[in-house]
Scaffold this active site. Structure first.
Site, PDB file in Angstrom:
ATOM      1  N   LYS A 134     -11.878  12.537   9.662  1.00 25.25           N
ATOM      2  CA  LYS A 134     -12.757  12.580  10.830  1.00 25.25           C
ATOM      3  C   LYS A 134     -13.215  11.154  11.158  1.00 25.25           C
ATOM      4  O   LYS A 134     -13.698  10.440  10.271  1.00 25.25           O
ATOM      5  CB  LYS A 134     -13.959  13.474  10.520  1.00 25.25           C
TER       6      LYS A 134
ATOM      7  N   HIS B 188     -15.478  10.390  13.604  1.00 25.65           N
ATOM      8  CA  HIS B 188     -16.763  10.368  14.302  1.00 25.65           C
ATOM      9  C   HIS B 188     -17.777  11.136  13.446  1.00 25.65           C
ATOM     10  O   HIS B 188     -17.413  11.721  12.416  1.00 25.65           O
ATOM     11  CB  HIS B 188     -16.647  11.012  15.680  1.00 25.65           C
TER      12      HIS B 188
END
Length: 519
Positions: free
Chosen positions: A400, A402
């Site tokens: 991921k 963010h």
């Protein structure tokens, strides 16, 4: 002495004490059929009183004849209720006579209502009639059961109808529900869950001895700690030896064998009861003897896990072609642990194996995707069963970029002794990937826990393609990780040694001889 033993604990604990004290699993049924009563002549106005007196005398004769071998007595409420108030008075006096012998009374009244109605039934059963336990119809769920085994009646007990011995029981009780199990198996599983919760072990099951397969499946679904009342021996045609083999737990307990007409219609009821007690004990001894002869010791949680897997259809026997080309006599599909209840029980077995291993750890890590529900279930079980609150983490398949970012979700693993939780190790690739994730997180791998270790050599189906060790052994050799399992092929083999399917045992033996490794 008997009164002291019986004075404490809930019904099932007192029942176990009574069974041990007199070495008997016999439950004597008290069913005063009108046709069996010797009734004095009289007018219609005194019909109920005369028949109630005869029913009482009938039962008291049986109690007196069998008091030394009866762990429990089961008066059937219907045969007294038919005579109105005199009948209920007779029933109360019969239950009092049972209590005077040191035995327990199981009132067979099959109540099944809720709310204040159930409260009233419980009051009548326990406070008026003074019974120690009842039979219940749980079709309306926990609401129909709770009033009989909690609160002021927490010392009492109840046997829940599960798979009954009447032919038309199949109209409903074998209907499929959930992930491949029958309604009666779901009933057994839910009753065991109630025992683990508010019922605190005070519930048992009614499973007819006329259906041995149902007995096995109910025992597997409920586990070793739930008592089973198995009617149907004798007049209904149930096989005593098969019933004992299917329903007794690993300690030779957990089973009550109720017999009524086989005793009451005998020329010598006392002799008939003693013979039944002896036959039950002989069948029990044979089962325990086979267990003692087995070459592999099984811990209780391992035996329960095998039977749980059989009940969930996760473990099957037959002929299965594996990816390696081998024809295996068994197949394990962890994907069929497909309900909240199944995952809750699965977590308990993982937790038991992990604690039993002695591994010291701070955190659990579940490799995506299968490891995510596993690590959650095990973490919850460690809290509930062992009071151990440890950190939980898992990984994402895609990093991921963010939010909190990264691959890991959950607690920090840095510097923590971490156990990887997975279902099986087939080739070792997934575990090696998980070890890489732990290394990147600066965690310390404390070990790996899996459900099943097939304990067979890597490679194909032909001798020239076989490896020199198993996938688990290869992981241990190459990485130094300590791998523990709930069961391995060794435990499965030991379990089958305790049974009577010689053909299946032979196929497992041959497979183990060809592909197996030394643990």
């Amino acid at each position: 002495m008997a009164s002291q033993v019986m004075a404490s604990g809930n019904f099932m604990e007192r029942l176990a004490a009574r069974c041990s004290e007199i070495d008997s699993l016999l439950c004597v049924g008290l069913d005063p059929h009108q046709a069996q009563l010797a009734v004095e002549a009289g007018d219609e106005a005194t019909h109920c009183a005369r028949h109630a007196a005869a029913a009482k005398a009938f039962c008291l004769r049986i109690v007196e004849a069998t008091k030394d071998v009866a762990a429990c007595y089961k008066p059937n409420s219907a045969f007294f209720e038919r005579y109105g108030a005199p009948g209920m008075q007779a029933l109360e006096e019969v239950i009092a006579a049972v209590a005077a012998t040191g035995a327990l009374s199981l009132l067979d009244n099959k109540r099944g209502d809720i709310s204040t109605t159930a409260d009233a039934y419980a009051h009548a059963s326990y406070d008026v009639l003074r019974a120690d336990a009842v039979t219940l119809n749980a079709y309306m769920g926990w609401d129909a059961v709770k009033p009989f085994c909690t609160g002021e009646y927490a010392s009492k007990g109840a046997f829940v109808l599960c798979k009954t011995s009447n032919p038309s029981s199949n109209d409903f009780q074998v209907l499929p529900v959930g992930a491949g199990e029958a309604l009666f198996e779901a009933t057994a599983r839910r009753t065991a869950a109630w025992n683990d919760g508010e019922a605190r072990g005070s519930l048992g099951l009614v499973v007819g001895a006329t259906d041995v397969d149902a007995l096995r499946r109910a025992r597997a679904a409920a586990g070793d700690n739930t008592w089973i009342l198995a009617p149907g021996i004798g007049a209904q045609g149930g096989n005593l030896e098969e019933a004992v083999k299917a329903a007794c737990n690993a300690q030779g307990m957990g089973l009550l064998v109720p017999v009524s007409r086989g005793i009451s219609k005998a020329a010598d009821p006392a002799a008939a009861a003693r013979e039944l007690r002896d036959n039950i004990n002989a069948a029990k001894a044979a089962v325990l003897g086979k267990a003692a002869e087995a070459t592999t010791d099984l811990l209780p949680y391992q035996r329960e896990f095998i039977e749980f897997c059989l009940g969930e259809n996760v473990l099957r026997f037959g002929e299965f072609t594996l990816k390696s080309g081998r024809t295996s006599p068994y197949f394990f599909n962890a994907g069929l642990f497909a309900s909240g209840m199944a995952m809750a029980k699965l977590g308990k077995y993982y937790a038991a194996a992990l604690v039993n291993s002695g591994i010291e750890f701070d955190c659990l890590f579940g490799p995506a995707y299968k490891g995510i529900p596993l690590v959650t279930a095990v973490g919850i079980a460690l809290v509930n069963d062992f009071g151990m609150d440890v950190g939980l983490a898992y990984n994402r398949k895609e990093k991921k970029d963010h939010g909190e970012g990264g691959v890991l979700v959950g607690c920090s693993l840095q510097g923590k002794k971490t156990v990887i939780v997975d279902d099986v190790i087939t080739g070792g690739t997934a575990i090696r990937e998980a070890l890489g994730i732990l290394e990147a997180a600066e965690a310390v791998c404390a070990g790996v826990v899996i459900a099943l270790d097939r304990q067979e050599r890597t490679g194909g189906a032909t001798p020239e393609t076989l490896g020199d060790c198993s996938a688990v052994q290869a992981v241990q050799r190459d990485t130094g990780a300590n791998v523990v399992h709930i069961i391995g092929l060794e435990q499965l083999f030991g379990y089958l040694q305790r049974g009577d399917d010689e053909a299946l045992l032979g196929r497992i033996t041959a497979y183990r001889s060809t592909y197996g490794v030394t643990s």
